[in-house]
Design an enzyme around this catalytic site. Structure first.
Site, PDB file in Angstrom:
ATOM      1  N   ASN A  10       0.866  -1.178   0.000  1.00 12.54           N
ATOM      2  CA  ASN A  10       0.000   0.000   0.000  1.00 12.54           C
ATOM      3  C   ASN A  10       0.901   1.226   0.000  1.00 12.54           C
ATOM      4  O   ASN A  10       1.539   1.519   1.004  1.00 12.54           O
ATOM      5  CB  ASN A  10      -0.894  -0.042   1.253  1.00 12.54           C
ATOM      6  CG  ASN A  10      -1.722   1.220   1.428  1.00 12.54           C
ATOM      7  OD1 ASN A  10      -1.740   2.084   0.548  1.00 12.54           O
ATOM      8  ND2 ASN A  10      -2.395   1.335   2.561  1.00 12.54           N
ATOM      9  N   TRP A  11       0.955   1.898  -1.141  1.00 15.84           N
ATOM     10  CA  TRP A  11       1.895   3.013  -1.282  1.00 15.84           C
ATOM     11  C   TRP A  11       1.357   4.308  -0.668  1.00 15.84           C
ATOM     12  O   TRP A  11       2.036   5.337  -0.683  1.00 15.84           O
ATOM     13  CB  TRP A  11       2.248   3.227  -2.755  1.00 15.84           C
ATOM     14  CG  TRP A  11       2.978   2.072  -3.378  1.00 15.84           C
ATOM     15  CD1 TRP A  11       3.386   0.913  -2.735  1.00 15.84           C
ATOM     16  CD2 TRP A  11       3.401   1.933  -4.744  1.00 15.84           C
ATOM     17  NE1 TRP A  11       4.033   0.084  -3.624  1.00 15.84           N
ATOM     18  CE2 TRP A  11       4.051   0.685  -4.868  1.00 15.84           C
ATOM     19  CE3 TRP A  11       3.293   2.757  -5.868  1.00 15.84           C
ATOM     20  CZ2 TRP A  11       4.593   0.241  -6.081  1.00 15.84           C
ATOM     21  CZ3 TRP A  11       3.820   2.307  -7.082  1.00 15.84           C
ATOM     22  CH2 TRP A  11       4.470   1.072  -7.171  1.00 15.84           C
ATOM     23  N   LYS A  12       0.141   4.277  -0.175  1.00 18.35           N
ATOM     24  CA  LYS A  12      -0.480   5.444   0.476  1.00 18.35           C
ATOM     25  C   LYS A  12      -0.276   6.708  -0.383  1.00 18.35           C
ATOM     26  O   LYS A  12      -0.265   6.621  -1.607  1.00 18.35           O
ATOM     27  CB  LYS A  12       0.048   5.584   1.904  1.00 18.35           C
ATOM     28  CG  LYS A  12      -0.170   4.285   2.709  1.00 18.35           C
ATOM     29  CD  LYS A  12       0.031   4.427   4.178  1.00 18.35           C
ATOM     30  CE  LYS A  12      -0.216   3.078   4.859  1.00 18.35           C
ATOM     31  NZ  LYS A  12      -0.080   3.127   6.297  1.00 18.35           N
ATOM     32  N   HIS A  95      -9.436   1.020   5.321  1.00 16.57           N
ATOM     33  CA  HIS A  95      -8.116   1.203   5.936  1.00 16.57           C
ATOM     34  C   HIS A  95      -8.259   2.093   7.174  1.00 16.57           C
ATOM     35  O   HIS A  95      -9.090   2.997   7.200  1.00 16.57           O
ATOM     36  CB  HIS A  95      -7.146   1.833   4.927  1.00 16.57           C
ATOM     37  CG  HIS A  95      -5.735   1.788   5.426  1.00 16.57           C
ATOM     38  ND1 HIS A  95      -5.247   2.716   6.304  1.00 16.57           N
ATOM     39  CD2 HIS A  95      -4.735   0.899   5.212  1.00 16.57           C
ATOM     40  CE1 HIS A  95      -3.989   2.401   6.606  1.00 16.57           C
ATOM     41  NE2 HIS A  95      -3.662   1.310   5.944  1.00 16.57           N
ATOM     42  N   GLU A  97      -6.632   4.513   8.197  1.00 18.64           N
ATOM     43  CA  GLU A  97      -6.519   5.955   7.943  1.00 18.64           C
ATOM     44  C   GLU A  97      -7.826   6.503   7.386  1.00 18.64           C
ATOM     45  O   GLU A  97      -8.200   7.645   7.678  1.00 18.64           O
ATOM     46  CB  GLU A  97      -5.328   6.207   7.002  1.00 18.64           C
ATOM     47  CG  GLU A  97      -4.007   6.007   7.746  1.00 18.64           C
ATOM     48  CD  GLU A  97      -2.902   5.356   6.946  1.00 18.64           C
ATOM     49  OE1 GLU A  97      -2.906   5.439   5.714  1.00 18.64           O
ATOM     50  OE2 GLU A  97      -2.007   4.754   7.579  1.00 18.64           O
ATOM     51  N   GLU A 167      -5.087  -5.017  10.626  1.00 12.21           N
ATOM     52  CA  GLU A 167      -4.074  -3.991  10.842  1.00 12.21           C
ATOM     53  C   GLU A 167      -4.349  -3.283  12.167  1.00 12.21           C
ATOM     54  O   GLU A 167      -5.148  -2.330  12.216  1.00 12.21           O
ATOM     55  CB  GLU A 167      -4.102  -2.966   9.704  1.00 12.21           C
ATOM     56  CG  GLU A 167      -3.786  -3.564   8.342  1.00 12.21           C
ATOM     57  CD  GLU A 167      -3.252  -2.517   7.370  1.00 12.21           C
ATOM     58  OE1 GLU A 167      -2.215  -2.779   6.764  1.00 12.21           O
ATOM     59  OE2 GLU A 167      -3.855  -1.438   7.250  1.00 12.21           O
ATOM     60  N   GLY A 173       2.825   2.112  10.960  1.00 12.38           N
ATOM     61  CA  GLY A 173       3.786   3.205  10.814  1.00 12.38           C
ATOM     62  C   GLY A 173       4.501   3.573  12.102  1.00 12.38           C
ATOM     63  O   GLY A 173       5.132   4.621  12.185  1.00 12.38           O
ATOM     64  N   SER A 213       3.748  -2.299  10.390  1.00 12.74           N
ATOM     65  CA  SER A 213       5.198  -2.391  10.568  1.00 12.74           C
ATOM     66  C   SER A 213       5.777  -3.747  10.173  1.00 12.74           C
ATOM     67  O   SER A 213       6.664  -4.268  10.844  1.00 12.74           O
ATOM     68  CB  SER A 213       5.582  -2.009  12.008  1.00 12.74           C
ATOM     69  OG  SER A 213       5.196  -0.675  12.278  1.00 12.74           O
ATOM     70  N   GLY A 234       3.029  -1.106   4.366  1.00 10.83           N
ATOM     71  CA  GLY A 234       3.024   0.325   4.077  1.00 10.83           C
ATOM     72  C   GLY A 234       4.441   0.825   3.820  1.00 10.83           C
ATOM     73  O   GLY A 234       4.967   0.724   2.714  1.00 10.83           O
ATOM     74  N   GLY A 235       5.083   1.327   4.861  1.00 15.00           N
ATOM     75  CA  GLY A 235       6.408   1.955   4.723  1.00 15.00           C
ATOM     76  C   GLY A 235       7.416   1.117   3.958  1.00 15.00           C
ATOM     77  O   GLY A 235       8.115   1.626   3.065  1.00 15.00           O
TER      78      GLY A 235
HETATM   79  P1  13P Z   1       3.197   0.257   7.818  1.00 15.75           P
HETATM   80  O1  13P Z   1       3.741  -1.007   7.159  1.00 15.75           O
HETATM   81  O2  13P Z   1       3.924   1.483   7.389  1.00 15.75           O
HETATM   82  O3  13P Z   1       3.083   0.097   9.295  1.00 15.75           O
HETATM   83  O4  13P Z   1       1.710   0.445   7.241  1.00 15.75           O
HETATM   84  C1  13P Z   1       0.826  -0.596   7.286  1.00 15.75           C
HETATM   85  C2  13P Z   1      -0.397  -0.229   6.525  1.00 15.75           C
HETATM   86  O5  13P Z   1      -1.155   0.623   6.934  1.00 15.75           O
HETATM   87  C3  13P Z   1      -0.636  -0.902   5.247  1.00 15.75           C
HETATM   88  O6  13P Z   1      -1.914  -0.652   4.768  1.00 15.75           O
END
Ligand code: 13P
Length: 250
Positions: A10-12, A95, A97, A167, A173, A213, A234-235
């Site tokens: 997920n490149w956000k 998600h 967020e 998640e 993050g 993470s 994510g990251g």
């Molecule tokens: P991180 O891997 O940066 O913790 O993010 C997870 C995430 O929200 C993937 O959708």
């Protein structure tokens, strides 16, 4: 029952088109011989660019959200018809967020889930508790509610195109990963919830990804757990150097 591992990035809200193209090209090359199922979900503006690069490869194309309506006066929204037009195969919905920053509730998420399924997409439905909810012993209850309400009205046939991503919000993050044991316990619980709703066979088949993470050095331990079938990253998904080792864990 053995389930295939599914590793998604997920490149956000990261990357311009040229940056996204560079990463997508590196992933196509480096995951060519990868054994698992893969997905990248670029930001909306980079989807078309990435679509041309991953087309015909073993990397699926995802979007990070969609509108709850097919079309109309919805300023700033992106519809399933527009995503389909770009070749998107999978939509990530619910998600944390979207839930906590943009205040999407279960009813809205459910509407999106049904619309995306109706249009033939695969859906990754995200569930997960806040730290305060975990500390209050409510993690299972929160994930159950989000799962049940998110899937309300989804047929057993359509469930075959649903993936759940657990998640925990406190792990996203933050560098804090749930222990493989804690994550597996929630995955097992969510699987039980699916069993109650759709029966034992559907529960055994559904893919449940873990997100929060995930890094190269914890992916294998997480994936080794019976109920963890993949990762939503994510990251660490933002660079080939950090995503490829996760995608090729084991
Ligand atoms: P991180 O891997 O940066 O913790 O993010 C997870 C995430 O929200 C993937 O959708």
């Amino acid at each position: 029952m053995s389930r295939d591992y599914y590793i998604a990035g997920n490149w956000k809200m990261h990357k311009t088109r040229s940056e996204a193209a560079e990463l997508a090209k590196a992933l196509v090359t480096q995951l060519k011989d990868g054994k698992h199922k893969y997905l990248v979900a670029p930001t909306f503006t980079a989807i078309e660019t990435v679509a041309a690069i991953v087309k015909g490869t073993n990397i699926r194309l995802g979007a990070q959200n969609c509108a709850a309506e097919e079309q109309g006066a919805h300023t700033g929204e992106v519809s399933v018809l527009q995503l389909k037009d770009l070749g998107v195969q999978t939509v990530i919905l619910g998600h944390s967020e979207r839930r906590h920053v943009y205040k999407e509730d279960d009813a809205l998420i459910n509407k999106k889930v049904k619309l995306a399924l109706q249009h033939g997409f695969e859906v990754i439905l995200c569930v997960g508790e806040l730290l305060a909810e975990r500390e209050a012993g409510k993690a299972e209850a929160v994930c159950e509610t989000q799962t049940v309400k998110g899937l309300e009205g989804v047929s057993a046939a359509d469930l075959s195109r649903v993936v759940i991503a657990y998640e925990p919000v406190w792990a996203i993050g933050t560098g804090k990963t749930a222990t493989p044991e804690d994550a597996d316990a929630i995955h097992a619980y969510v699987r039980k919830v699916i069993g109650k709703l759709y029966g034992a066979d559907a529960a055994a088949k559904i893919i449940i990804q873990y997100g929060g993470s995930v890094k190269a050095d914890n992916a294998a331990q997480l994936m080794a757990k019976e109920n963890i079938d993949g990762a939503l990253v994510g990251g660490a998904a933002l660079k080939a150097d950090t995503f490829v080792p996760i995608a090729k864990f084991g």
